[in-house]
Design a protein around this motif. Structure first.
Motif, mmCIF file in Angstrom:
data_model
loop_
_atom_site.group_PDB
_atom_site.id
_atom_site.type_symbol
_atom_site.label_atom_id
_atom_site.label_comp_id
_atom_site.label_asym_id
_atom_site.label_seq_id
_atom_site.Cartn_x
_atom_site.Cartn_y
_atom_site.Cartn_z
ATOM 1 N N ARG A 23 0.826 -1.211 0.000
ATOM 2 C CA ARG A 23 0.000 0.000 0.000
ATOM 3 C C ARG A 23 0.861 1.262 0.000
ATOM 4 O O ARG A 23 0.501 2.278 -0.602
ATOM 5 C CB ARG A 23 -0.950 -0.001 1.200
ATOM 6 C CG ARG A 23 -1.968 -1.130 1.178
ATOM 7 C CD ARG A 23 -2.652 -1.256 -0.155
ATOM 8 N NE ARG A 23 -3.732 -2.240 -0.141
ATOM 9 C CZ ARG A 23 -4.290 -2.701 -1.228
ATOM 10 N NH1 ARG A 23 -3.886 -2.306 -2.424
ATOM 11 N NH2 ARG A 23 -5.279 -3.579 -1.146
ATOM 12 N N GLU A 26 2.287 1.693 -3.534
ATOM 13 C CA GLU A 26 1.152 2.098 -4.377
ATOM 14 C C GLU A 26 0.903 3.602 -4.229
ATOM 15 O O GLU A 26 0.732 4.327 -5.219
ATOM 16 C CB GLU A 26 -0.084 1.308 -3.958
ATOM 17 C CG GLU A 26 -1.369 1.735 -4.603
ATOM 18 C CD GLU A 26 -2.589 1.049 -3.989
ATOM 19 O OE1 GLU A 26 -3.634 1.102 -4.637
ATOM 20 O OE2 GLU A 26 -2.507 0.492 -2.875
ATOM 21 N N GLU A 27 0.902 4.092 -2.994
ATOM 22 C CA GLU A 27 0.651 5.518 -2.751
ATOM 23 C C GLU A 27 1.824 6.375 -3.219
ATOM 24 O O GLU A 27 1.626 7.473 -3.743
ATOM 25 C CB GLU A 27 0.377 5.754 -1.259
ATOM 26 C CG GLU A 27 -0.104 7.140 -0.929
ATOM 27 C CD GLU A 27 -1.447 7.496 -1.568
ATOM 28 O OE1 GLU A 27 -1.747 8.708 -1.640
ATOM 29 O OE2 GLU A 27 -2.193 6.590 -1.990
ATOM 30 N N HIS A 29 3.732 5.762 -5.793
ATOM 31 C CA HIS A 29 3.561 5.851 -7.247
ATOM 32 C C HIS A 29 2.434 6.822 -7.623
ATOM 33 O O HIS A 29 2.542 7.565 -8.599
ATOM 34 C CB HIS A 29 3.269 4.463 -7.811
ATOM 35 C CG HIS A 29 3.003 4.447 -9.278
ATOM 36 N ND1 HIS A 29 3.976 4.690 -10.217
ATOM 37 C CD2 HIS A 29 1.864 4.234 -9.971
ATOM 38 C CE1 HIS A 29 3.454 4.625 -11.422
ATOM 39 N NE2 HIS A 29 2.170 4.342 -11.302
ATOM 40 N N ARG A 30 1.375 6.822 -6.852
ATOM 41 C CA ARG A 30 0.243 7.707 -7.127
ATOM 42 C C ARG A 30 0.633 9.172 -6.985
ATOM 43 O O ARG A 30 0.194 10.019 -7.746
ATOM 44 C CB ARG A 30 -0.902 7.368 -6.163
ATOM 45 C CG ARG A 30 -2.237 7.992 -6.530
ATOM 46 C CD ARG A 30 -3.318 7.564 -5.558
ATOM 47 N NE ARG A 30 -3.322 8.365 -4.354
ATOM 48 C CZ ARG A 30 -3.860 9.580 -4.255
ATOM 49 N NH1 ARG A 30 -4.426 10.134 -5.305
ATOM 50 N NH2 ARG A 30 -3.833 10.227 -3.121
ATOM 51 N N ASP A 42 5.652 -3.138 -7.053
ATOM 52 C CA ASP A 42 4.900 -3.913 -6.056
ATOM 53 C C ASP A 42 5.504 -5.306 -6.062
ATOM 54 O O ASP A 42 5.299 -6.087 -6.982
ATOM 55 C CB ASP A 42 3.422 -3.941 -6.447
ATOM 56 C CG ASP A 42 2.640 -5.065 -5.760
ATOM 57 O OD1 ASP A 42 3.107 -5.568 -4.714
ATOM 58 O OD2 ASP A 42 1.570 -5.435 -6.276
ATOM 59 N N GLY A 171 -2.974 3.674 -11.659
ATOM 60 C CA GLY A 171 -2.147 3.302 -10.517
ATOM 61 C C GLY A 171 -1.300 2.067 -10.729
ATOM 62 O O GLY A 171 -1.365 1.390 -11.757
ATOM 63 N N LEU A 172 -0.514 1.770 -9.725
ATOM 64 C CA LEU A 172 0.378 0.618 -9.742
ATOM 65 C C LEU A 172 -0.422 -0.675 -9.658
ATOM 66 O O LEU A 172 -0.066 -1.676 -10.254
ATOM 67 C CB LEU A 172 1.335 0.742 -8.547
ATOM 68 C CG LEU A 172 2.612 -0.059 -8.567
ATOM 69 C CD1 LEU A 172 3.456 0.291 -9.784
ATOM 70 C CD2 LEU A 172 3.411 0.201 -7.295
ATOM 71 N N LEU A 173 -1.506 -0.659 -8.883
ATOM 72 C CA LEU A 173 -2.377 -1.825 -8.729
ATOM 73 C C LEU A 173 -3.723 -1.506 -9.365
ATOM 74 O O LEU A 173 -4.265 -0.432 -9.176
ATOM 75 C CB LEU A 173 -2.571 -2.147 -7.251
ATOM 76 C CG LEU A 173 -1.296 -2.527 -6.506
ATOM 77 C CD1 LEU A 173 -1.484 -2.376 -5.028
ATOM 78 C CD2 LEU A 173 -0.907 -3.939 -6.858
ATOM 79 N N ASP A 178 -6.376 -2.167 -5.829
ATOM 80 C CA ASP A 178 -5.820 -0.947 -5.254
ATOM 81 C C ASP A 178 -6.487 -0.739 -3.900
ATOM 82 O O ASP A 178 -7.544 -1.305 -3.621
ATOM 83 C CB ASP A 178 -6.052 0.254 -6.182
ATOM 84 C CG ASP A 178 -7.521 0.591 -6.320
ATOM 85 O OD1 ASP A 178 -8.251 -0.202 -6.941
ATOM 86 O OD2 ASP A 178 -7.950 1.631 -5.783
ATOM 87 N N ARG A 179 -5.865 0.036 -3.027
ATOM 88 C CA ARG A 179 -6.353 0.137 -1.645
ATOM 89 C C ARG A 179 -7.809 0.567 -1.572
ATOM 90 O O ARG A 179 -8.619 -0.067 -0.897
ATOM 91 C CB ARG A 179 -5.489 1.093 -0.821
ATOM 92 C CG ARG A 179 -5.894 1.093 0.656
ATOM 93 C CD ARG A 179 -5.014 1.991 1.491
ATOM 94 N NE ARG A 179 -5.165 3.389 1.193
ATOM 95 C CZ ARG A 179 -6.156 4.156 1.678
ATOM 96 N NH1 ARG A 179 -7.075 3.651 2.467
ATOM 97 N NH2 ARG A 179 -6.218 5.433 1.368
#
Length: 196
Positions: A23, A26-27, A29-30, A42, A171-173, A178-179
């Motif tokens: 997570r 992911e954030e 990257h965002r 990831d 996003g990455l996921l 994603d979260r």
């Protein structure tokens, strides 16, 4: 040849706070735009499959949930030779190796990162199968992301806040893991069970 950096999140999003590393990356990257010399990855629970990525990195930043014995949600950053001391106690999955073994394999192959930082967060609950991050751990993500940005800048890599953070589609996921998508699905599952 330009130095290469890897920003890596490891952990399992299906085990509550164990998903902190994924997570956090992911954030990161965002929110941040980085140069082509920086890879954002990831790593999930890929274990030894991560060795090749680690071998290609001159500098490595790892996000992970680490039991430091501190208050849940507390971040602790360790560097260089201290990192393996904190990555060896936990396996990435029941069938795979811990990240210490990934670092050892990279070292045996002659490609150990020159600079290494672990941004670890003290988990509250690692037994919550299918659950989201707990509030203290979710609250540590902002600080973790800022810490990674600071390390990249300290190491001479370009890392700038995005003018507009990426949407979940970028996003990455993706695919609702994603979260926010994952937590929405948990909320709707809980609502269905209540209506039952």
């Amino acid at each position: 040849m330009a130095r290469r950096s890897l920003i890596l999140g490891i952990g399992n999003i299906l085990w509550g706070d164990e998903g902190f590393g994924v997570r956090a990356v992911e954030e990161f990257h965002r929110r941040y735009d980085v140069t082509g010399d920086v890879t954002v990855l990831d790593g999930g629970t890929q274990g030894l499959y991560l060795v090749q990525f680690v071998r290609e990195a001159d500098d490595l930043i790892v996000f992970d949930a680490i039991d430091y014995g501190l208050t849940p949600g507390t971040l602790k950053i360790v560097r260089d030779e201290e990192v393996p001391k904190f990555t060896g106690s936990k396996k990435m999955s029941l069938h795979q190796t811990g990240f210490q073994e990934v670092l050892s394999a990279a070292d045996l192959l002659g490609d150990y990162p020159q600079r290494l930082a672990l941004i670890g967060c003290q988990p509250l609950d690692l037994e919550n199968w299918g659950g989201p991050l707990t509030a203290p751990v979710r609250g540590a993500i902002d600080l973790a992301v800022e810490a990674a940005s600071g390390l990249l800048n300290e190491w001479g890599f370009a890392c700038a806040p995005r003018v507009q953070p990426l949407s979940p589609r970028e996003g990455l996921l993706r695919h609702d893991i994603d979260r926010l998508g994952y937590e929405r699905s948990l909320d709707s599952d809980a609502a269905i069970e209540r209506r039952g």
